[in-house]
Design an enzyme around this catalytic site. Structure first.
Site, PDB file in Angstrom:
ATOM      1  CG  ASP A  49      -1.805   1.203   1.318  1.00  0.00           C
ATOM      2  OD1 ASP A  49      -2.982   1.083   0.965  1.00  0.00           O
ATOM      3  OD2 ASP A  49      -1.331   2.286   1.735  1.00  0.00           O
ATOM      4  CE1 TYR A  54       0.985   7.835   2.404  1.00  0.00           C
ATOM      5  CE2 TYR A  54       1.375   5.565   1.743  1.00  0.00           C
ATOM      6  CZ  TYR A  54       0.604   6.500   2.409  1.00  0.00           C
ATOM      7  OH  TYR A  54      -0.532   6.089   3.067  1.00  0.00           O
ATOM      8  CE  LYS A  79      -3.627   4.887   0.820  1.00  0.00           C
ATOM      9  NZ  LYS A  79      -2.196   4.548   0.835  1.00  0.00           N
ATOM     10  CG  HIS A 112      -4.363   9.949   0.665  1.00  0.00           C
ATOM     11  ND1 HIS A 112      -3.044   9.824   0.297  1.00  0.00           N
ATOM     12  CD2 HIS A 112      -4.424   9.503   1.942  1.00  0.00           C
ATOM     13  CE1 HIS A 112      -2.346   9.328   1.311  1.00  0.00           C
ATOM     14  NE2 HIS A 112      -3.160   9.135   2.328  1.00  0.00           N
TER      15      HIS A 112
END
Length: 276
Positions: A49, A54, A79, A112
Site C-alpha cells: 500500500d 508518500y 492513492k 486519499h
C-alpha cells in the site's frame, strides 16, 4: 477465518484482496522502500500500500520488478492526493502514479482524503479508470459515514474499500458496521496507533498469555474482526514478525476485552477537520 498471509477478503466486484499487507507511509524513497517492499514480498506478503504523497512509488515499482514474483500475484494500492483532486487532474495524477510504479494497472486506487467540493468529481474519474480497466478496484480513504452517504447519492460504483485510522483506541465500530451494510471492506491504517499501543499494560498481559508480541496481538485482533491491515516497517525481522499471526487465535473474551479499549482517540487528523 484467515489462515495465512495469502488469505483474502472478497471485494464487492469479486476481486480478492489480501487481508494483510505492507504499508509504506513515511518510508523513504530509494534503498529504504526498495528493501522494505522486497523483504515483505520475500516473507510472503502479497499486498503493498503506497500513495502519491508518500513520494516512494518509484521505489515500490523497482522492488516489485526485482522481487521475482509475477505481477498478477501482487496486490498494489495507491492513492490520489488532495491537491490533485477533481476530474481531469485525478486522471493525470493516476497516469503519473502508474508511470512511477512502472505498472500497466493498479489493483486498488483510493481517494486519499474527502476534500470538500471535490471528492465527487474525483470519484467520477476513479469510476472511469475502473470502467476502462486501468484499475481492478476503487475505493476511498479517511471517509466518515456521512462522506460515504453523500458519495453514494451520485456514485455509479460503490467504493470497494474505506481505508481509515483504526486501532484498539479508535475501533471505529459504527463506521465498520455501516461499511459492512454497504459491502465496503475496511482497511486499518496506523493499526498500532503509531506505536503508542505497544506499551499498553493490558495488551502486554494478553500477549504474554499467547507468547506473542503486543503488535502481533493487535494485528490478530484486526484480522479476526475481518479488517484488512497494512502495518509499516523498514526492518526485515519486524516485517516477518508482524506477519506471524496466523498460528494462534484470540479467545472471545480477549477479543471482547480489546474491543472495550476504544476511547475514540486519533493519532492522525480527523477527516472532518484536516487542512492539507
Amino acid at each position: 477465518m484467515a489462515k495465512d498471509l495469502h488469505s483474502t477478503v472478497t471485494l464487492l466486484n469479486g476481486v480478492q484482496m489480501p487481508i494483510f499487507g505492507l504499508g509504506v507511509w513515511q518510508v523513504e524513497e530509494g534503498e529504504s522502500v526498495i528493501h522494505s517492499v522486497k523483504s515483505a514480498i520475500k516473507a510472503g506478503y502479497r499486498a503493498i500500500d503506497t500513495a502519491a504523497i508518500y513520494q516512494n512509488e518509484r521505489g515500490v515499482g523497482q522492488a516489485i520488478k526485482e522481487s521475482g514474483v509475477p505481477r498478477e500475484d501482487l496486490f498494489i494500492t495507491t492513492k490520489v492526493w488532495n491537491s490533485d483532486q477533481g476530474y481531469e487532474s485525478t486522471l493525470a495524477a493516476f497516469e503519473e502514479s502508474l508511470e512511477k510504479l512502472g505498472l500497466e494497472y493498479v489493483d486498488l486506487y483510493l481517494i486519499h482524503w474527502p476534500v470538500a467540493g471535490k471528492y465527487k468529481e474525483t470519484w467520477k474519474a476513479l469510476e472511469k479508470l475502473y470502467k476502462d480497466g486501468r484499475v481492478r478496484a476503487i475505493g476511498v480513504s479517511n471517509f466518515h459515514q456521512h462522506h460515504l452517504e453523500d458519495l453514494l447519492e451520485d456514485a455509479e460504483v460503490v467504493p470497494m474499500v474505506d481505508q481509515i485510522e483504526l486501532h484498539p483506541l479508535l475501533s471505529q465500530e459504527s463506521l465498520r458496521n455501516y461499511c459492512a451494510s454497504e459491502g465496503i471492506q475496511v482497511t486499518a491504517w496506523s493499526p498500532l496507533g503509531r506505536g503508542s499501543l505497544l506499551n499498553n499494560a493490558d495488551l502486554a498481559k494478553i500477549a504474554e498469555k499467547y507468547n506473542k508480541t503486543v503488535a502481533q496481538v493487535i494485528l490478530r485482533w484486526d484480522v479476526q474482526n475481518g479488517i484488512i491491515v497494512i502495518p509499516r516497517s523498514t526492518k526485515e525481522e519486524r516485517i516477518i514478525e508482524n506477519a506471524d499471526i496466523f498460528d494462534f487465535e484470540l479467545s472471545k473474551e480477549d477479543m471482547a476485552f480489546i474491543n472495550s479499549l476504544n476511547k475514540n482517540e486519533r493519532t492522525g487528523a480527523d477527516p472532518d477537520n484536516f487542512d492539507f
